[in-house]
Structure formats: C-alpha cells, structure tokens
Design a protein around this motif. Structure first.
Motif, PDB file in Angstrom:
ATOM      1  N   ASP A 181       0.854  -1.181   0.000  1.00 44.25           N
ATOM      2  CA  ASP A 181       0.000   0.000   0.000  1.00 44.25           C
ATOM      3  C   ASP A 181       0.895   1.238   0.000  1.00 44.25           C
ATOM      4  O   ASP A 181       1.243   1.790   1.049  1.00 44.25           O
ATOM      5  CB  ASP A 181      -0.905  -0.020   1.235  1.00 44.25           C
ATOM      6  N   PHE A 182       1.255   1.692  -1.201  1.00 51.23           N
ATOM      7  CA  PHE A 182       2.179   2.815  -1.315  1.00 51.23           C
ATOM      8  C   PHE A 182       1.540   4.142  -0.929  1.00 51.23           C
ATOM      9  O   PHE A 182       2.253   5.126  -0.712  1.00 51.23           O
ATOM     10  CB  PHE A 182       2.721   2.901  -2.748  1.00 51.23           C
ATOM     11  N   THR A 183       0.229   4.190  -0.842  1.00 48.57           N
ATOM     12  CA  THR A 183      -0.416   5.451  -0.457  1.00 48.57           C
ATOM     13  C   THR A 183      -0.307   5.694   1.047  1.00 48.57           C
ATOM     14  O   THR A 183      -0.431   6.831   1.495  1.00 48.57           O
ATOM     15  CB  THR A 183      -1.899   5.454  -0.857  1.00 48.57           C
ATOM     16  N   ARG A 184      -0.068   4.632   1.821  1.00 52.35           N
ATOM     17  CA  ARG A 184       0.020   4.755   3.278  1.00 52.35           C
ATOM     18  C   ARG A 184       1.435   4.554   3.812  1.00 52.35           C
ATOM     19  O   ARG A 184       1.769   5.050   4.876  1.00 52.35           O
ATOM     20  CB  ARG A 184      -0.927   3.744   3.947  1.00 52.35           C
ATOM     21  N   MET A 185       2.258   3.804   3.093  1.00 50.59           N
ATOM     22  CA  MET A 185       3.608   3.516   3.589  1.00 50.59           C
ATOM     23  C   MET A 185       4.470   4.774   3.515  1.00 50.59           C
ATOM     24  O   MET A 185       4.596   5.380   2.447  1.00 50.59           O
ATOM     25  CB  MET A 185       4.245   2.390   2.775  1.00 50.59           C
ATOM     26  N   PRO A 186       5.074   5.186   4.639  1.00 48.31           N
ATOM     27  CA  PRO A 186       5.898   6.404   4.643  1.00 48.31           C
ATOM     28  C   PRO A 186       7.053   6.304   3.641  1.00 48.31           C
ATOM     29  O   PRO A 186       7.625   5.232   3.427  1.00 48.31           O
ATOM     30  CB  PRO A 186       6.416   6.481   6.079  1.00 48.31           C
ATOM     31  N   MET A 187       7.374   7.444   3.061  1.00 51.06           N
ATOM     32  CA  MET A 187       8.401   7.517   2.029  1.00 51.06           C
ATOM     33  C   MET A 187       9.498   8.487   2.469  1.00 51.06           C
ATOM     34  O   MET A 187       9.232   9.493   3.125  1.00 51.06           O
ATOM     35  CB  MET A 187       7.762   8.015   0.727  1.00 51.06           C
ATOM     36  N   LEU A 188      10.723   8.168   2.124  1.00 46.01           N
ATOM     37  CA  LEU A 188      11.844   9.069   2.382  1.00 46.01           C
ATOM     38  C   LEU A 188      12.117   9.905   1.135  1.00 46.01           C
ATOM     39  O   LEU A 188      12.005   9.425   0.010  1.00 46.01           O
ATOM     40  CB  LEU A 188      13.105   8.274   2.745  1.00 46.01           C
ATOM     41  N   GLN A 189      12.480  11.156   1.349  1.00 45.41           N
ATOM     42  CA  GLN A 189      12.812  12.048   0.239  1.00 45.41           C
ATOM     43  C   GLN A 189      14.001  12.891   0.646  1.00 45.41           C
ATOM     44  O   GLN A 189      14.072  13.399   1.763  1.00 45.41           O
ATOM     45  CB  GLN A 189      11.615  12.942  -0.097  1.00 45.41           C
ATOM     46  N   GLU A 208      -1.944   9.325  -5.197  1.00 46.16           N
ATOM     47  CA  GLU A 208      -2.008  10.003  -3.902  1.00 46.16           C
ATOM     48  C   GLU A 208      -0.603  10.183  -3.332  1.00 46.16           C
ATOM     49  O   GLU A 208       0.281   9.371  -3.564  1.00 46.16           O
ATOM     50  CB  GLU A 208      -2.863   9.198  -2.922  1.00 46.16           C
ATOM     51  N   THR A 209      -0.427  11.254  -2.575  1.00 45.99           N
ATOM     52  CA  THR A 209       0.871  11.524  -1.961  1.00 45.99           C
ATOM     53  C   THR A 209       0.964  10.820  -0.615  1.00 45.99           C
ATOM     54  O   THR A 209       0.157  11.075   0.282  1.00 45.99           O
ATOM     55  CB  THR A 209       1.076  13.032  -1.750  1.00 45.99           C
ATOM     56  N   PRO A 210       1.925   9.906  -0.444  1.00 44.45           N
ATOM     57  CA  PRO A 210       2.055   9.202   0.836  1.00 44.45           C
ATOM     58  C   PRO A 210       2.727  10.095   1.880  1.00 44.45           C
ATOM     59  O   PRO A 210       3.274  11.153   1.531  1.00 44.45           O
ATOM     60  CB  PRO A 210       2.964   8.023   0.472  1.00 44.45           C
ATOM     61  N   PRO A 211       2.684   9.707   3.150  1.00 51.36           N
ATOM     62  CA  PRO A 211       3.453  10.442   4.161  1.00 51.36           C
ATOM     63  C   PRO A 211       4.932  10.410   3.778  1.00 51.36           C
ATOM     64  O   PRO A 211       5.429   9.376   3.319  1.00 51.36           O
ATOM     65  CB  PRO A 211       3.204   9.659   5.458  1.00 51.36           C
ATOM     66  N   LYS A 212       5.640  11.527   3.940  1.00 51.82           N
ATOM     67  CA  LYS A 212       7.050  11.522   3.544  1.00 51.82           C
ATOM     68  C   LYS A 212       7.904  12.267   4.566  1.00 51.82           C
ATOM     69  O   LYS A 212       7.475  13.235   5.193  1.00 51.82           O
ATOM     70  CB  LYS A 212       7.233  12.134   2.157  1.00 51.82           C
ATOM     71  N   ALA A 223      20.639   5.718   6.816  1.00 57.00           N
ATOM     72  CA  ALA A 223      20.388   5.400   8.225  1.00 57.00           C
ATOM     73  C   ALA A 223      18.891   5.378   8.515  1.00 57.00           C
ATOM     74  O   ALA A 223      18.400   4.500   9.242  1.00 57.00           O
ATOM     75  CB  ALA A 223      21.092   6.417   9.122  1.00 57.00           C
ATOM     76  N   ALA A 224      18.154   6.336   7.945  1.00 55.79           N
ATOM     77  CA  ALA A 224      16.708   6.373   8.144  1.00 55.79           C
ATOM     78  C   ALA A 224      16.036   5.170   7.495  1.00 55.79           C
ATOM     79  O   ALA A 224      15.064   4.617   8.020  1.00 55.79           O
ATOM     80  CB  ALA A 224      16.129   7.670   7.580  1.00 55.79           C
ATOM     81  N   LEU A 225      16.544   4.769   6.337  1.00 58.31           N
ATOM     82  CA  LEU A 225      16.023   3.588   5.652  1.00 58.31           C
ATOM     83  C   LEU A 225      16.221   2.357   6.525  1.00 58.31           C
ATOM     84  O   LEU A 225      15.302   1.551   6.721  1.00 58.31           O
ATOM     85  CB  LEU A 225      16.740   3.425   4.313  1.00 58.31           C
ATOM     86  N   ARG A 226      17.427   2.203   7.071  1.00 63.31           N
ATOM     87  CA  ARG A 226      17.736   1.061   7.929  1.00 63.31           C
ATOM     88  C   ARG A 226      16.928   1.082   9.223  1.00 63.31           C
ATOM     89  O   ARG A 226      16.629   0.039   9.796  1.00 63.31           O
ATOM     90  CB  ARG A 226      19.227   1.050   8.258  1.00 63.31           C
ATOM     91  N   ALA A 227      16.576   2.293   9.675  1.00 65.37           N
ATOM     92  CA  ALA A 227      15.804   2.424  10.918  1.00 65.37           C
ATOM     93  C   ALA A 227      14.323   2.141  10.711  1.00 65.37           C
ATOM     94  O   ALA A 227      13.565   2.074  11.685  1.00 65.37           O
ATOM     95  CB  ALA A 227      15.988   3.816  11.511  1.00 65.37           C
ATOM     96  N   GLY A 228      13.893   2.020   9.455  1.00 64.44           N
ATOM     97  CA  GLY A 228      12.494   1.740   9.182  1.00 64.44           C
ATOM     98  C   GLY A 228      11.609   2.958   9.166  1.00 64.44           C
ATOM     99  O   GLY A 228      10.379   2.848   9.252  1.00 64.44           O
ATOM    100  N   LEU A 229      12.217   4.151   9.023  1.00 62.10           N
ATOM    101  CA  LEU A 229      11.418   5.375   9.016  1.00 62.10           C
ATOM    102  C   LEU A 229      10.532   5.453   7.783  1.00 62.10           C
ATOM    103  O   LEU A 229       9.443   6.034   7.816  1.00 62.10           O
ATOM    104  CB  LEU A 229      12.342   6.589   9.089  1.00 62.10           C
ATOM    105  N   GLY A 230      10.989   4.896   6.682  1.00 61.28           N
ATOM    106  CA  GLY A 230      10.218   4.891   5.452  1.00 61.28           C
ATOM    107  C   GLY A 230      10.955   4.103   4.391  1.00 61.28           C
ATOM    108  O   GLY A 230      12.047   3.595   4.630  1.00 61.28           O
ATOM    109  N   TRP A 231      10.338   3.992   3.222  1.00 64.03           N
ATOM    110  CA  TRP A 231      11.004   3.335   2.109  1.00 64.03           C
ATOM    111  C   TRP A 231      11.630   4.397   1.214  1.00 64.03           C
ATOM    112  O   TRP A 231      11.277   5.573   1.277  1.00 64.03           O
ATOM    113  CB  TRP A 231      10.019   2.501   1.293  1.00 64.03           C
TER     114      TRP A 231
END
Length: 288
Positions: A181-189, A208-212, A223-231
């Motif tokens: 569910d890419f609309t809900r899964m947080p994204m890193l930018q 739709e724009t997901p949380p980012k 580091a944020a990716l490894r921490a699970g903050l988002g994809w």
C-alpha cells in the motif's frame, strides 16, 4: 575590465559578501566595492546583487565564468614562468550528494595529492547542478543534463542505479492482498527537488501523496532507511550487504531506476581541468 576586478567578483560570490571578499583578498571592503563599481561601469550593467548572500546578475554570471577561467590560466602561467609549482587555486565543482557519498570518493583520494588545487565542492541535485555551471559558480558539474552549457563539453560517465528498498518490518506492515500500500507507507525524500521516489510511484499508478520524511543527507537517508522510518530509492553502490544480510528488502524484484550522470566542464585548454576530468573518469568506473 581588469584582473583585479574579476578577482573581486569571484571572491564576493565565493565568500558570499563584500566583507568576506575583502578578508579573502586582504584588502578593505571599500576597495572591493570600488573594484565592482569600476567593473559595472566598464560593462554598463549591474553584475552583483547585493544581499545575503550576494549573487550575480545575468551579466555577472558571464563575467564570473571569465573570472574562473582567468584564475586557472593565471595560476598555470605563473607556474610555467616560475619554479614549476603552481600556487593553490580554489576549484569549485558541483556534485550530487549520492555521488559524493559513493563513487566520487576515489576522486577525492587523487585530489589529496594535488599541491596546486583546493576543492570547493558544491552539493546540488544532479537535475539542477548544471545551473551552477551556467551561472559561473563552478568550473565543472556532475549532472544528469546531457545538453552542454554554453562554452562547455559534456560526456556520459555512466548510470547510477537506484533500488526501491525498506526494512522487512516496514514492508510487511504495509503489505496487503493486492501488494504494498504505497499510499500509506511512509516515504523518504532527500529534498524538495528529489523526485526519484515519485517517478517510481508514478510508474505504479500511485496518484495520492504518501506520508514523507525529508532527509537532506545521503548518509542519514540510508540510516533512516535502515531504521524503518520509510522506504526509499537508494543507490545500489551505497547498500553494501544490506540486502544479502536481510537488513533491507527490495520492494519489487528486478525494479530499479538508472539515472545518467554526465561530467560537464569548460572547453578551456587547461592541464588542471584535464587532470580533474581524467580523475573523475577513473572514479566513475564504478557506475553502470
């Protein structure tokens, strides 16, 4: 126009103020101001926008490019007429953050042995770094723009491959019977200019724009990716063994985006520029 006036212009842009330029040139701010006024009088146009920081006008950008070239030619001429050792010349180069954190490092190792060069690296997104070259802020740029700036040449170095990745826990949390569910899964930018994640979403029909989360650092992004903050879309060169060790997983097998990277620099005949270009070519062999 005179060399001293062009030097003052370059110093103002490098130091971002008249006062900083005065310190760098070891003259008074009044002397810097007089040189710029004389330069503006000689060309009949304003060349510097007074502000914080100071920036060039369109006319100033053309003169700044000339100033950079004069600095290089002057340093090489002095070396040829002197003892063969050129004085250190500040060399501004634009490079995107992901390159700086990965394949560009061997270039830095080579530059460590250059007695005539100090680097001034300007970190800018690869889609926008050629603008710095056109403005005269840098003598060369790592860019995704294949069209050479006026008076410059461009050569393809290779492609930086980005992979869509996340922690296993984050991936499972947003997995449904229909897929992720890419609309809900947080994204890193990386920053507001970074659209590599959005291009991936567009390709999957996500409107739709997901949380980012904005993470303006390549190292912190990983580091944020490894921490699970988002994809996020992460350079393959930066991943190491994270995928094979199971710390991260691909969100889609065999999915990737290849971003072309070009080296753009002046067509000026210069031993220093040739040396920089050759070192960048060697470092870029890591690219696809």
């Amino acid at each position: 126009m005179q060399f001293e006036q062009l030097r003052a212009l370059a110093a103002i842009i490098d130091e971002e103020s008249f006062e900083g330029a005065a310190d760098a040139l070891r003259i008074t701010p009044s002397a810097v101001s007089q040189r710029i006024k004389a330069l503006e009088a000689s060309v009949g146009q304003i060349v510097v926008r007074r502000g914080s920081p100071c920036t060039t006008t369109e006319a100033g950008s053309a003169l700044l490019r000339m100033a950079r070239q004069v600095q290089i030619i002057e340093a090489e001429t002095r070396a040829a007429l002197g003892n063969g050792v050129a004085a250190r010349t500040v060399t501004p180069v634009a490079v995107n953050a992901d390159s700086l954190a990965t394949w560009f490092v061997p270039f830095l190792a080579e530059a460590a042995g250059w007695a005539d060069t100090t680097l001034d690296l300007r970190v800018e997104d690869q889609d926008h770094s050629s603008t710095l070259l056109r403005q005269g802020d840098v003598i060369g740029a790592i860019t995704s723009d294949p069209a050479p700036a006026n008076g410059c040449r461009a050569e393809l170095l290779g492609h930086m491959r980005y992979l869509p990745a996340a922690t296993p826990a984050l991936s499972e949390r947003f997995r449904t019977d229909d897929g992720l569910d890419f609309t809900r899964m947080p994204m890193l930018q990386f920053n507001a200019k970074d659209d590599v994640q959005q291009r991936f979403l567009n390709a999957h029909g996500v409107t739709e724009t997901p949380p980012k989360h904005l993470i303006p650092s390549s190292e912190a992004f990983l580091a944020a990716l490894r921490a699970g903050l988002g994809w996020g879309m992460i350079p393959e060169l930066q991943l190491g063994t994270d995928l094979t060790d199971g710390f991260l997983v691909m969100l889609e097998e065999d999915a990737y985006q290849d971003v072309p990277l070009y080296w753009q620099t002046w067509t000026l005949k210069s031993e220093r520029l040739n040396r920089i270009t050759e070192a960048i070519r060697r470092a870029s062999r890591q690219l696809h």
